[in-house]
Motif scaffolding. Structure first.
Motif, PDB file in Angstrom:
ATOM      1  N   GLN A  77     -14.932  30.564 -80.115  1.00  0.00           N
ATOM      2  CA  GLN A  77     -13.616  29.851 -79.393  1.00  0.00           C
ATOM      3  C   GLN A  77     -14.187  29.652 -78.071  1.00  0.00           C
ATOM      4  OE1 GLN A  77     -10.825  28.937 -81.173  1.00  0.00           O
ATOM      5  NE2 GLN A  77     -11.849  29.362 -82.930  1.00  0.00           N
ATOM      6  N   GLU A  78     -13.702  28.351 -77.365  1.00  0.00           N
ATOM      7  CA  GLU A  78     -13.665  27.963 -76.013  1.00  0.00           C
ATOM      8  C   GLU A  78     -12.603  28.493 -75.141  1.00  0.00           C
ATOM      9  OE1 GLU A  78     -14.988  23.782 -74.880  1.00  0.00           O
ATOM     10  OE2 GLU A  78     -12.800  24.094 -74.470  1.00  0.00           O
ATOM     11  N   ALA A  79     -12.915  29.179 -74.151  1.00  0.00           N
ATOM     12  CA  ALA A  79     -12.097  29.713 -73.334  1.00  0.00           C
ATOM     13  C   ALA A  79     -11.254  28.655 -72.552  1.00  0.00           C
ATOM     14  CB  ALA A  79     -12.673  30.579 -72.005  1.00  0.00           C
ATOM     15  N   ARG A  80     -10.058  28.736 -72.347  1.00  0.00           N
ATOM     16  CA  ARG A  80      -8.994  27.696 -71.685  1.00  0.00           C
ATOM     17  C   ARG A  80      -8.987  28.054 -70.238  1.00  0.00           C
ATOM     18  NH1 ARG A  80     -10.283  24.231 -75.212  1.00  0.00           N
ATOM     19  NH2 ARG A  80      -8.948  23.995 -76.994  1.00  0.00           N
ATOM     20  N   VAL A  81      -9.126  29.115 -69.933  1.00  0.00           N
ATOM     21  CA  VAL A  81      -8.917  29.946 -68.523  1.00  0.00           C
ATOM     22  C   VAL A  81      -9.986  31.111 -68.110  1.00  0.00           C
ATOM     23  CG1 VAL A  81      -6.381  29.474 -68.470  1.00  0.00           C
ATOM     24  CG2 VAL A  81      -7.473  31.805 -69.161  1.00  0.00           C
ATOM     25  N   ALA A  82     -10.213  31.126 -67.142  1.00  0.00           N
ATOM     26  CA  ALA A  82     -11.164  32.097 -66.869  1.00  0.00           C
ATOM     27  C   ALA A  82     -10.780  33.562 -67.283  1.00  0.00           C
ATOM     28  CB  ALA A  82     -11.459  32.322 -65.238  1.00  0.00           C
ATOM     29  N   ILE A  83     -11.652  34.371 -67.812  1.00  0.00           N
ATOM     30  CA  ILE A  83     -11.468  35.610 -68.198  1.00  0.00           C
ATOM     31  C   ILE A  83     -12.282  36.604 -67.628  1.00  0.00           C
ATOM     32  CG2 ILE A  83     -11.111  37.243 -70.095  1.00  0.00           C
ATOM     33  CD1 ILE A  83     -10.696  34.514 -71.774  1.00  0.00           C
ATOM     34  N   TYR A  84     -11.794  37.622 -66.740  1.00  0.00           N
ATOM     35  CA  TYR A  84     -12.654  38.465 -66.098  1.00  0.00           C
ATOM     36  C   TYR A  84     -13.272  39.792 -66.754  1.00  0.00           C
ATOM     37  CZ  TYR A  84     -11.266  35.174 -62.465  1.00  0.00           C
ATOM     38  OH  TYR A  84     -11.124  34.078 -61.955  1.00  0.00           O
ATOM     39  N   PRO A  85     -14.197  40.338 -66.461  1.00  0.00           N
ATOM     40  CA  PRO A  85     -14.787  41.692 -67.059  1.00  0.00           C
ATOM     41  C   PRO A  85     -13.830  42.778 -67.070  1.00  0.00           C
ATOM     42  CG  PRO A  85     -16.329  40.819 -65.552  1.00  0.00           C
ATOM     43  CD  PRO A  85     -15.054  40.101 -65.379  1.00  0.00           C
ATOM     44  N   GLY A  86     -13.317  43.199 -68.144  1.00  0.00           N
ATOM     45  CA  GLY A  86     -12.778  44.597 -68.387  1.00  0.00           C
ATOM     46  C   GLY A  86     -11.267  44.120 -68.683  1.00  0.00           C
ATOM     47  N   ARG A  87     -11.000  42.775 -68.684  1.00  0.00           N
ATOM     48  CA  ARG A  87      -9.848  42.185 -69.010  1.00  0.00           C
ATOM     49  C   ARG A  87      -9.687  41.923 -70.605  1.00  0.00           C
ATOM     50  NH1 ARG A  87      -6.892  40.317 -64.378  1.00  0.00           N
ATOM     51  NH2 ARG A  87      -7.465  41.895 -62.743  1.00  0.00           N
ATOM     52  N   ALA A  88      -8.446  41.954 -70.994  1.00  0.00           N
ATOM     53  CA  ALA A  88      -8.206  41.882 -72.633  1.00  0.00           C
ATOM     54  C   ALA A  88      -8.156  40.087 -72.637  1.00  0.00           C
ATOM     55  CB  ALA A  88      -7.039  42.260 -73.038  1.00  0.00           C
ATOM     56  N   MET A 122      -6.515  37.489 -74.257  1.00  0.00           N
ATOM     57  CA  MET A 122      -5.075  37.225 -74.615  1.00  0.00           C
ATOM     58  C   MET A 122      -5.079  36.044 -75.648  1.00  0.00           C
ATOM     59  SD  MET A 122      -3.844  39.683 -73.179  1.00  0.00           S
ATOM     60  CE  MET A 122      -2.004  39.623 -73.505  1.00  0.00           C
ATOM     61  N   ARG A 123      -4.247  35.944 -76.495  1.00  0.00           N
ATOM     62  CA  ARG A 123      -3.938  34.846 -77.380  1.00  0.00           C
ATOM     63  C   ARG A 123      -3.335  33.722 -76.586  1.00  0.00           C
ATOM     64  NH1 ARG A 123      -4.436  36.745 -82.514  1.00  0.00           N
ATOM     65  NH2 ARG A 123      -4.088  39.070 -82.670  1.00  0.00           N
ATOM     66  N   GLY A 124      -3.786  32.488 -76.734  1.00  0.00           N
ATOM     67  CA  GLY A 124      -3.505  31.324 -76.023  1.00  0.00           C
ATOM     68  C   GLY A 124      -4.420  31.149 -75.016  1.00  0.00           C
ATOM     69  N   THR A 125      -5.445  31.941 -74.707  1.00  0.00           N
ATOM     70  CA  THR A 125      -6.297  31.628 -73.700  1.00  0.00           C
ATOM     71  C   THR A 125      -7.647  31.187 -74.167  1.00  0.00           C
ATOM     72  OG1 THR A 125      -7.172  33.927 -73.798  1.00  0.00           O
ATOM     73  CG2 THR A 125      -5.434  33.323 -72.098  1.00  0.00           C
ATOM     74  N   LEU A 126      -7.542  30.993 -75.656  1.00  0.00           N
ATOM     75  CA  LEU A 126      -8.538  30.378 -76.396  1.00  0.00           C
ATOM     76  C   LEU A 126      -8.406  29.038 -77.260  1.00  0.00           C
ATOM     77  CD1 LEU A 126     -10.513  33.657 -77.479  1.00  0.00           C
ATOM     78  CD2 LEU A 126     -11.052  32.345 -75.435  1.00  0.00           C
ATOM     79  N   GLY A 127      -9.216  28.452 -77.461  1.00  0.00           N
ATOM     80  CA  GLY A 127      -8.983  27.279 -78.452  1.00  0.00           C
ATOM     81  C   GLY A 127     -10.201  26.681 -78.938  1.00  0.00           C
ATOM     82  N   ARG A 128     -10.051  25.824 -79.809  1.00  0.00           N
ATOM     83  CA  ARG A 128     -11.267  25.352 -80.596  1.00  0.00           C
ATOM     84  C   ARG A 128     -12.354  24.418 -79.630  1.00  0.00           C
ATOM     85  NH1 ARG A 128      -7.818  22.142 -84.787  1.00  0.00           N
ATOM     86  NH2 ARG A 128      -7.277  24.119 -86.285  1.00  0.00           N
ATOM     87  N   PRO A 129     -13.432  24.783 -79.706  1.00  0.00           N
ATOM     88  CA  PRO A 129     -14.385  24.015 -78.643  1.00  0.00           C
ATOM     89  C   PRO A 129     -14.126  22.550 -78.619  1.00  0.00           C
ATOM     90  CG  PRO A 129     -15.378  25.514 -80.331  1.00  0.00           C
ATOM     91  CD  PRO A 129     -14.301  25.154 -80.558  1.00  0.00           C
ATOM     92  N   ALA A 130     -14.248  21.903 -77.300  1.00  0.00           N
ATOM     93  CA  ALA A 130     -13.677  20.551 -77.091  1.00  0.00           C
ATOM     94  C   ALA A 130     -14.873  19.829 -77.753  1.00  0.00           C
ATOM     95  CB  ALA A 130     -13.511  20.258 -75.798  1.00  0.00           C
ATOM     96  N   LEU A 131     -14.428  18.595 -78.547  1.00  0.00           N
ATOM     97  CA  LEU A 131     -15.493  17.779 -79.018  1.00  0.00           C
ATOM     98  C   LEU A 131     -15.331  16.508 -78.243  1.00  0.00           C
ATOM     99  CD1 LEU A 131     -17.686  17.405 -81.332  1.00  0.00           C
ATOM    100  CD2 LEU A 131     -15.786  16.607 -82.742  1.00  0.00           C
ATOM    101  N   VAL A 132     -14.234  16.328 -77.242  1.00  0.00           N
ATOM    102  CA  VAL A 132     -14.011  15.217 -76.759  1.00  0.00           C
ATOM    103  C   VAL A 132     -13.611  15.685 -75.329  1.00  0.00           C
ATOM    104  CG1 VAL A 132     -12.407  13.122 -76.325  1.00  0.00           C
ATOM    105  CG2 VAL A 132     -13.415  13.669 -78.537  1.00  0.00           C
ATOM    106  N   ASP A 133     -14.123  14.906 -74.373  1.00  0.00           N
ATOM    107  CA  ASP A 133     -13.984  15.380 -72.954  1.00  0.00           C
ATOM    108  C   ASP A 133     -12.871  14.262 -72.402  1.00  0.00           C
ATOM    109  OD1 ASP A 133     -15.231  17.720 -72.356  1.00  0.00           O
ATOM    110  OD2 ASP A 133     -17.276  16.431 -72.196  1.00  0.00           O
TER     111      ASP A 133
END
Length: 148
Positions: A67-78, A80-91
């Motif tokens: 999955q692709e991160a939609r936001v930055a996720i820092y070490p040790g942090r959970a 969360m649902r909603g912070t990931l999505g399908r990898p973008a195919l179109v920019d």
């Protein structure tokens, strides 16, 4: 005549029932091992399972790998649902093929994506010929199937 039940007998019965009942499975949460930048696709080395239960966090590593991160996720942090999505195919701003297919009529033209999107996601696109803004769904080949 009924005999009153002694409290110690009740306690022993409850203890026996608790010991014989299957143990509840402990929930786990997926946690980042390193900084995950937005638009980065997660790999096995980016995350681990943590025994802590965190409300709203993913609980299976298989759900986040690829999955692709939609936001930055820092070490040790959970994670969360909603912070990931399908990898973008179109920019955003990418020139894409627009396809309108209805009732045997197929119209193909070029358009510009006005958002990033993965397969199956609905994005806004602009028809380059008419400058009309439309909505469409990203197809597996990177084209956009226009719905109106």
């Amino acid at each position: 005549m009924t005999r009153p039940v002694r409290s110690s007998a009740v306690s022993v019965a409850l203890l026996a029932a608790a010991l014989l009942a299957p143990a509840a499975a402990m929930a786990e949460s997926v946690v980042a091992l390193r900084t995950i930048r937005p638009q980065q696709v997660l790999t096995q080395g980016d995350v681990k399972l943590d025994p802590a239960t965190i409300a709203g966090a993913h609980d299976k590593i298989d759900d986040v790998i690829g999955q692709e991160a939609r936001v930055a996720i820092y070490p040790g942090r959970a994670v969360m649902r909603g912070t990931l999505g399908r990898p973008a195919l179109v920019d955003r701003n990418q020139v894409v093929e627009l396809i309108f297919d209805k009732g045997g009529l197929v119209i193909t033209t070029e358009g510009r994506a006005l958002a990033r999107g993965g397969v199956g996601e609905r994005i806004r696109v602009m028809n380059l010929s008419s400058r009309t803004t439309l909505f469409g769904t990203v197809a597996p080949d990177g084209s956009v199937i226009v719905s109106q």
